[in-house]
Design an enzyme around this catalytic site. Structure first.
Site, PDB file in Angstrom:
ATOM      1  CB  SER A 101      35.326  46.902  45.263  1.00 10.24           C
ATOM      2  OG  SER A 101      34.542  45.964  44.534  1.00 10.24           O
ATOM      3  CG  ASP A 102      39.362  41.459  45.645  1.00 11.35           C
ATOM      4  OD1 ASP A 102      38.875  40.888  44.645  1.00 11.35           O
ATOM      5  OD2 ASP A 102      40.388  41.027  46.212  1.00 11.35           O
ATOM      6  CE1 TYR A 103      34.514  37.405  41.021  1.00 10.91           C
ATOM      7  CE2 TYR A 103      32.883  37.055  42.731  1.00 10.91           C
ATOM      8  CZ  TYR A 103      33.344  36.836  41.441  1.00 10.91           C
ATOM      9  OH  TYR A 103      32.625  36.045  40.579  1.00 10.91           O
TER      10      TYR A 103
END
Ligand code: BGC
Length: 739
Positions: free
Chosen positions: A285-287
């Site tokens: 996932s992104d941050y």
């Protein structure tokens, strides 16, 4: 024979058989799968969830003690931002010596356009229209990164961006899916090579899956609403190219797509990626994007966020800790199955094995000092920067300048700035290594040439106090070169702008210098298209230098003084005003295409409908002619191929590069089709007077589209094929696809 002898012979025979059937390189996956499954069988639920977790090492290589504790317990599979051979080894030793199953940590870092040797921003590099350069620059980035313990880069960023307000346009290859796919492929190859376990390679991550670049209003993280056709034809192709090139991982994006956040989107993550494309790596996932599903309003709490993301196909969670915290409970409640968890773990372990991490978890600390800023890396950075800069205007052959001109005024807030050329996501690039334009010019000119410098103003603030000094300098010089644009923090993440004008008082500075009557050359240092109409109308010469990296200043000087003949072309449309956005070359036609004399056509009352500079545009110090367009054998069958060829001739006096671009248009189809679509390009170098035949092949892959039933089809009927030096300067022919 004695039984013992029988046994011996049998043993020898079996050993021989085993030896000759040792898995070869091409059979390695089976081997990996066996190792993955063997490991998986020993893992506790907590250890499995631990592999799905990535935490931020808190920048600067500082590693939080509680993270070490997690690693010791087998509860943390990956980190980001931890780097340095010594530091990563220290952390890795905890995993390898103190954890139960000795599963190595995967160290990720954003190595986007270089680690220490910084190359042009990816948008600039795409302007080279030479993907082989991107392959070479990412190979250097991989070599440097690997030597400091980084095994995984969060790159390439392959988001198509049609909106220059969006700051992250700087990180990708621009607005076109075909060019974007070519660069995606090249960058994956450069980072990973054929085998990313090699000591000079890193695992790549195509991001941000998907449609992040379509953020409404160009405002970062914003939502998107796109038809499936647009997704498949515009936003997916660079990712598909990356997957086909063997990219090991993808990153799921922050945005929602048609109401479903990308980090919980089963359509994109499972149906397309796993089922259609057969991707067998993993998605991170992104941050904190998993936890952000709550803000999206898709779920009401973090537990539900974990279920939504993991069930949709996000295997690793970056920074937020929903999987770890709520995994056991979700399993108990049967909202998450062990099969789903196992599949996620399997994908992550598979990549760790392919990366060679188990066999080779450490980085050789002795190599680090000699790994960075190697002379050949610096030379390449200069070459690529020179091949990425776009000559936008050059009236009366203002450029190139004579090296023995007696005096030059170097002016502007970016003339001697070391930070801006490194751009956003500058890896561990250092300002002290940057060659500024002023330094590059000083190094280039003859010892008799007087080079004066005046800053004039800052990029952003409102003061004009430095104008007078700059004007005086210009008045006393033969020529003025003004460096204006954007600071590094005005582009990249969380750097959307509502204006595309030059920030601060920079335009007035250019006007003041131009007002002296001295030839005023403008060099742009920026990370996105800018609306610079006044400059285009008034300055005799303009060079788009982008944010050109460590060697930017030298590359600029190479071009200004004619050692390098610019040959790059814009990978993105430059609007006249932000009000025209979105403006991109491959748009649909409408029922009322713009006509000057007819009010009731698709245009603006207060601005032209045409861009300031079209996609594919760029000048050279020489001139080219493209003629003699020929097609092999129209009509063709829907699954046939067509060969298109043209003559390209250097009709000027210098050697130079032309980027020959091929566009098509499907004139009548069951869905509206773009007025032009790039389907081929070649950058060629020609000596003065040299003429070359350039050939392209069109087939099903280029001629088809996704129809109303979401089937990829080539429809019969008339097509146009256009070949030229930009999207707005083409010669054309027609052909038929037979029914
Ligand atoms: C960015 C990603 C990046 C990640 C890790 C996020 O904010 O959107 O592109 O890879 O941070 O640094």
């Amino acid at each position: 024979m004695k039984p013992a002898r029988y046994l011996l012979i049998l043993f020898a025979f079996v050993s021989l058989l085993l030896l000759t059937t040792t898995p070869s390189q091409s059979q390695r996956p089976t081997n990996v799968e066996q190792r993955v499954n063997a490991l998986l069988a020993q893992m506790t639920l907590e250890e499995k969830l631990g592999q799905l977790q990535q935490l931020d090492g808190e920048g600067n290589g500082n590693f939080r003690p509680e993270h070490l504790e997690l690693i010791r317990k087998g509860l943390l599979g990956s980190t980001l931002n931890v780097r340095g051979a010594q530091r990563t080894n220290q952390v890795q030793r905890v995993a390898m010596n103190e954890s139960r199953l000795k599963i190595p940590v995967l160290f990720g870092f954003d190595v986007i356009h270089g680690y220490r040797t910084i190359f042009p921003i990816p948008l600039g590099e795409a302007a080279s229209w030479d993907p082989s350069l991107a392959e070479r620059s990412t190979a250097v980035a991989a070599q440097e990164a690997n030597n400091v313990g980084v095994r995984w880069t969060f790159a390439p960023m392959v988001d198509i961006a049609r909106d220059p307000r969006w700051g992250r346009i700087t990180e990708g290859a621009g607005e076109d899916p075909y060019l974007g796919a070519a660069f995606a492929r090249a960058r994956v190859r450069g980072f990973q090579g054929n085998d990313y376990s090699a000591p000079d390679k890193v695992l790549a991550c195509a991001k941000h899956w998907v449609a992040y670049g379509a953020a409404e209003g160009g405002r970062d993280y914003n939502t998107t609403d796109l038809s499936e056709n647009t997704l498949r034809e515009i936003y997916f192709p660079p990712f598909k190219a990356a997957v086909d090139a063997g990219v090991g991982t993808l990153m799921s994006s922050f945005n929602a797509i048609n109401g479903v956040p990308a980090s919980a989107n089963a359509f994109t993550l499972t149906k397309v990626l796993r089922d259609e494309w057969k991707f067998d790596g993993f998605v991170v996932s992104d941050y904190t994007a998993v936890r952000e599903l709550i803000n999206h309003g898709l779920v009401g709490n973090e537990q539900d966020a974990a279920a939504a993301a993991l069930n949709a196909g996000v295997e690793m969670e970056m920074v937020s800790r929903s999987y770890n915290t709520f995994g056991p409970k979700l399993l108990e409640q049967k909202r998450l199955s062990m099969a789903t968890i196992d599949e996620a773990v399997r994908r992550i372990l598979r990549i760790k094995f392919r990366l060679g991490l188990f066999d080779n978890p450490y980085t050789d600390e002795a190599r680090e000092p000699n790994a960075l800023l190697r002379p050949e890396s610096i030379r390449l950075a200069r070459e690529i920067a020179g091949r990425s800069m776009v000559l936008l205007k050059n009236d009366r052959e203002t450029l190139p300048l004579n090296k023995s001109v007696s005096s030059i005024a170097v002016i502007g807030p970016l003339a001697d700035d070391r930070r801006a050329p490194l751009g956003w996501w500058a890896g561990d690039g250092k300002e002290e290594n940057t060659v500024t334009p002023l330094a590059g010019i000083r190094a280039k000119v003859s010892s008799q040439t007087k080079v004066g410098y005046a800053k004039g103003c800052e990029v952003k603030d409102d003061s004009t106090a430095g104008f007078q000094e700059a004007v005086n300098l210009a008045k006393g010089s033969d020529v003025a070169i003004v460096f204006v644009g954007e600071t590094a923090d005005m582009v990249g993440e969380a750097a959307s702008r509502s204006s595309l004008d030059l920030p601060g008082r920079q335009l007035e500075l250019v006007q003041a210098i131009h007002g002296t009557g001295k030839p005023t050359i403008v060099v742009l240092v920026n990370g996105r298209p800018l609306s610079i109409g006044w400059i285009v109308n008034n300055a005799p010469a303009i060079l788009e230098s982008w944010m050109g990296g460590t060697e930017s200043g030298n590359a600029i000087a190479d071009i200004l003084f004619g050692d390098v003949n610019p040959g790059a072309k814009l990978p993105v449309t430059f609007p006249r005003t932000v009000g025209q956005v979105p403006i991109y070359y491959n748009h649909m036609n409408t029922g009322r295409p713009p006509e000057a004399e007819n009010r009731y056509t698709s245009k603006y009352l207060d601005a032209p409908w045409t861009p300031l500079f079209p996609f594919g545009f760029g000048l050279s110090y020489t001139n080219f002619k493209i003629t003699n367009l020929q097609l092999s054998a129209p009509p063709i069958q829907a699954d046939g191929t067509l060969t298109v060829s043209v003559d390209v001739e250097n009709v000027g006096k210098r050697a130079g590069d032309e980027v020959v671009q091929l566009y098509i248009r499907d004139v009548v189809a069951t869905m509206t089709r773009p007025v032009k679509e790039l389907k081929g390009f070649q950058r060629v170098t020609l000596q003065p007077g040299e003429k070359r035949r350039v050939t392209f092949v069109l087939d099903r892959e280029q001629l088809g589209f996704w129809n109303r039933e979401m089937r990829y089809v080539v429809e019969p009927g008339e097509f146009r094929v256009m070949v030229g030096s930009s999207s707005a300067d083409v010669i054309e022919a027609k052909f038929e696809v037979a029914g």
